[in-house]
Write a protein that holds these residues in place. Structure first.
Motif, PDB file in Angstrom:
ATOM      1  N   TRP A  80       0.846  -1.182   0.000  1.00  0.00           N
ATOM      2  CA  TRP A  80       0.000   0.000   0.000  1.00  0.00           C
ATOM      3  C   TRP A  80       0.884   1.236   0.000  1.00  0.00           C
ATOM      4  CZ3 TRP A  80      -5.365  -0.071   0.048  1.00  0.00           C
ATOM      5  CH2 TRP A  80      -5.938  -1.335   0.186  1.00  0.00           C
ATOM      6  N   GLU A  81       0.398   2.319  -0.640  1.00  0.00           N
ATOM      7  CA  GLU A  81       1.127   3.579  -0.611  1.00  0.00           C
ATOM      8  C   GLU A  81       0.141   4.736  -0.713  1.00  0.00           C
ATOM      9  OE1 GLU A  81       3.741   3.196  -3.970  1.00  0.00           O
ATOM     10  OE2 GLU A  81       2.271   4.052  -5.352  1.00  0.00           O
ATOM     11  N   VAL A  82       0.575   5.873  -0.175  1.00  0.00           N
ATOM     12  CA  VAL A  82      -0.202   7.102  -0.242  1.00  0.00           C
ATOM     13  C   VAL A  82       0.613   8.106  -1.034  1.00  0.00           C
ATOM     14  CG1 VAL A  82      -1.209   8.994   1.089  1.00  0.00           C
ATOM     15  CG2 VAL A  82      -1.307   6.670   1.987  1.00  0.00           C
ATOM     16  N   GLU A  83      -0.033   8.739  -2.009  1.00  0.00           N
ATOM     17  CA  GLU A  83       0.624   9.792  -2.769  1.00  0.00           C
ATOM     18  C   GLU A  83      -0.037  11.118  -2.438  1.00  0.00           C
ATOM     19  OE1 GLU A  83       1.565  11.381  -7.276  1.00  0.00           O
ATOM     20  OE2 GLU A  83       0.577   9.455  -7.035  1.00  0.00           O
ATOM     21  N   ALA A  84       0.766  12.053  -1.960  1.00  0.00           N
ATOM     22  CA  ALA A  84       0.293  13.409  -1.699  1.00  0.00           C
ATOM     23  C   ALA A  84       0.724  14.260  -2.879  1.00  0.00           C
ATOM     24  CB  ALA A  84       0.907  13.937  -0.409  1.00  0.00           C
ATOM     25  N   ARG A  85      -0.231  14.921  -3.523  1.00  0.00           N
ATOM     26  CA  ARG A  85       0.070  15.706  -4.712  1.00  0.00           C
ATOM     27  C   ARG A  85      -0.447  17.128  -4.523  1.00  0.00           C
ATOM     28  NH1 ARG A  85      -1.162  13.465 -10.604  1.00  0.00           N
ATOM     29  NH2 ARG A  85       0.357  11.994  -9.809  1.00  0.00           N
ATOM     30  N   ALA A  86       0.366  18.098  -4.906  1.00  0.00           N
ATOM     31  CA  ALA A  86      -0.029  19.506  -4.853  1.00  0.00           C
ATOM     32  C   ALA A  86       0.226  20.129  -6.219  1.00  0.00           C
ATOM     33  CB  ALA A  86       0.780  20.241  -3.790  1.00  0.00           C
ATOM     34  N   GLY A  87      -0.729  20.888  -6.714  1.00  0.00           N
ATOM     35  CA  GLY A  87      -0.535  21.590  -7.972  1.00  0.00           C
ATOM     36  C   GLY A  87      -1.003  20.852  -9.201  1.00  0.00           C
ATOM     37  N   GLY A  88      -1.843  19.837  -9.049  1.00  0.00           N
ATOM     38  CA  GLY A  88      -2.377  19.126 -10.206  1.00  0.00           C
ATOM     39  C   GLY A  88      -1.356  18.203 -10.852  1.00  0.00           C
ATOM     40  N   ASP A  89      -1.623  17.827 -12.102  1.00  0.00           N
ATOM     41  CA  ASP A  89      -0.759  16.882 -12.816  1.00  0.00           C
ATOM     42  C   ASP A  89       0.672  17.379 -12.972  1.00  0.00           C
ATOM     43  OD1 ASP A  89      -2.769  15.024 -13.084  1.00  0.00           O
ATOM     44  OD2 ASP A  89      -3.384  15.740 -15.062  1.00  0.00           O
ATOM     45  N   ALA A  90       0.841  18.673 -13.135  1.00  0.00           N
ATOM     46  CA  ALA A  90       2.183  19.243 -13.323  1.00  0.00           C
ATOM     47  C   ALA A  90       2.840  19.621 -12.001  1.00  0.00           C
ATOM     48  CB  ALA A  90       2.102  20.471 -14.226  1.00  0.00           C
ATOM     49  N   GLY A  91       2.147  19.381 -10.894  1.00  0.00           N
ATOM     50  CA  GLY A  91       2.655  19.777  -9.585  1.00  0.00           C
ATOM     51  C   GLY A  91       3.627  18.780  -8.987  1.00  0.00           C
ATOM     52  N   ARG A  92       3.899  18.972  -7.719  1.00  0.00           N
ATOM     53  CA  ARG A  92       4.815  18.098  -6.982  1.00  0.00           C
ATOM     54  C   ARG A  92       4.044  16.979  -6.311  1.00  0.00           C
ATOM     55  NH1 ARG A  92       7.066  21.411  -2.545  1.00  0.00           N
ATOM     56  NH2 ARG A  92       4.913  22.019  -2.479  1.00  0.00           N
ATOM     57  N   SER A  93       4.709  15.836  -6.133  1.00  0.00           N
ATOM     58  CA  SER A  93       4.085  14.745  -5.402  1.00  0.00           C
ATOM     59  C   SER A  93       5.139  13.999  -4.596  1.00  0.00           C
ATOM     60  CB  SER A  93       3.356  13.777  -6.342  1.00  0.00           C
ATOM     61  OG  SER A  93       4.272  13.078  -7.128  1.00  0.00           O
ATOM     62  N   LYS A  94       4.665  13.333  -3.547  1.00  0.00           N
ATOM     63  CA  LYS A  94       5.524  12.534  -2.684  1.00  0.00           C
ATOM     64  C   LYS A  94       4.765  11.259  -2.367  1.00  0.00           C
ATOM     65  CE  LYS A  94       8.933  12.257   0.463  1.00  0.00           C
ATOM     66  NZ  LYS A  94      10.306  12.223   0.250  1.00  0.00           N
ATOM     67  N   ILE A  95       5.449  10.123  -2.472  1.00  0.00           N
ATOM     68  CA  ILE A  95       4.828   8.823  -2.224  1.00  0.00           C
ATOM     69  C   ILE A  95       5.372   8.244  -0.915  1.00  0.00           C
ATOM     70  CG2 ILE A  95       4.566   6.463  -3.072  1.00  0.00           C
ATOM     71  CD1 ILE A  95       4.745   7.643  -5.915  1.00  0.00           C
TER      72      ILE A  95
END
Length: 53
Positions: free
Chosen positions: A10-25
């Motif tokens: 299992w993993e959680v992805e936090a995304r900010a700024g839409g598709d072109a934004g930053r994300s962290k898994i």
């Protein structure tokens, strides 16, 4: 916020700024821990939606 699983991990992805934004898994040991982590980041909002690839 996304919670993903392949049936074993299992993993959680936090995304900010839409598709072109930053994300962290963040890997999680199970479904419940992934839900707790995502829920905490969502500040208690319960707008979950199941997305199928």
């Amino acid at each position: 916020m996304y919670i993903r699983t392949d049936g074993e991990s299992w993993e959680v992805e936090a995304r900010a700024g839409g598709d072109a934004g930053r994300s962290k898994i963040y890997p999680c040991p199970g479904r419940r821990s992934a839900e707790i982590l995502a829920g905490a980041w969502m500040d208690g909002q319960s707008r979950w939606q199941v997305m199928v690839p």
